[in-house]
Design an enzyme around this catalytic site. Structure first.
Site: not given
Ligand code: BV8
Length: 262
Positions: A126, A108, A220, A238, A77, A194
């Site tokens: 996060h 997030q 969204n 978005a 990632r 989103g």
């Protein structure tokens, strides 16, 4: 009742609400980075990772059971995010911050793309996958000797290193969380952009804003558990909707009794 609007038809009421807002708070989720080529958290993972459920990988238990697998997932990632560029949605949010009297961006996402787009203060609920910490000491580790170990080990205590992200079952950084709830409780317009609005405590932020009488705008392409509670639900990506909102903002034909705050 929320007003459903497709992205190409943003009602003047949304523009007017944004124009009149004294304090805008925004919560973003993985959907904001989708147009940068970063897969969203819950959409089917790609290639090698297709067979894994991200929720099952993003836990301390998964890391302790198979540290190499979880470290490799984050490494995959990280290289994806490393190649990603902030998209028009990220850039529009960085612009919006300059156009409203007060603005707080809460994310997030762990990909740092809001910072890349120029957003000045970003509350990372996060964590951030570009930061690495020691599993035991929980302190940031900037560099470590390359021994070929996967995951590498802490140069200080020898424990395994891990990404500096909040896993399921782990508490969020207290300061970030309280700053996020302060913004949600003080803002007069909250935007949920989103995010599937499934993960707590982040998903409680828009509810906290609504409970304090804020206007709630959701952006969204799909519906979420929040959609029916939103004052305005803009159904679109978005990267398209946010630039349209920004474009319409200055020329908004305001009602005669509009109080100018600037
Ligand atoms: C905690 C970091 C104390 C790692 C992540 C209360 C009720 C129920 C459950 C709980 C609760 N309190 C706590 C829990 C347990 C749990 C939880 O919420 N579980 C859920 C799944 C039921 N929460 C926790 O464990 C949290 N810790 O509260 O500690 C505690 C612990 C246990 C029990 C009680 C209390 C920790 C949560 C943080 C977990 N870490 N990520 C990593 O990234 O690898 S969460 C993970 O989900 C990502 O960060 C992601 O950002 C986040 C939210 O997902 P989304 O961002 O919304 O992404 P998703 O793919 O779901 O949706 C994308 C959306 O975008 C979709 O709606 C899609 O339609 C849309 N979209 C797509 N394209 C676009 C778009 N939108 C706009 N434009 C586009 N182009």
């Amino acid at each position: 009742m929320s007003q459903q609007a497709s992205s190409s038809l943003i009602s003047p009421k949304v523009i007017q609400a944004l124009r009149s807002a004294r304090y805008v708070a925004v919560l973003t989720g993985a959907g904001v980075s989708a147009e940068s080529g970063v897969p969203t958290f819950r959409e089917a993972q790609m290639g090698l990772w297709a067979k894994y459920n991200p929720e099952a990988l993003a836990t301390p238990q998964a890391f302790q059971r198979n540290p190499t697998l979880v470290w490799e997932w984050y490494a995959w990632r990280r290289q994806l995010v490393g190649q990603a560029k902030a998209n028009a949605g990220h850039l529009a949010l960085a612009e919006l911050e300059k156009l409203v009297p007060r603005f707080t961006l809460i994310t997030q996402n762990v990909d740092e793309l809001h910072q890349q787009a120029g957003s000045s203060s970003v509350i990372e609920l996060h964590g951030n996958l570009n930061r690495t910490i020691c599993f035991s000491e929980r302190k940031v580790v900037e560099s470590w000797p390359e021994t070929g170990d996967i995951p590498p080990r802490c140069p200080n205590c020898g424990s395994l290193l891990r990404p500096d992200v909040v896993w399921f079952g782990e508490t969020l950084p207290a300061e970030a969380l309280s700053a996020a709830f302060n913004a949600a409780e003080q803002c007069d317009l909250f935007m949920s952009i989103g995010t599937s609005a499934l993960v707590h405590p982040a998903a409680s932020l828009p509810v906290a804003a609504l409970e304090r009488g804020a206007i709630l705008v959701e952006i969204n392409p799909d519906t979420t558990p929040l959609t029916s509670h939103a004052t305005y639900a803009l159904r679109g990506p978005a990267g398209q909707v946010l630039p349209q909102l920004l474009e319409a903002l200055p020329e908004a034909n305001l009602s005669p009794n509009h109080q100018n705050y600037d």
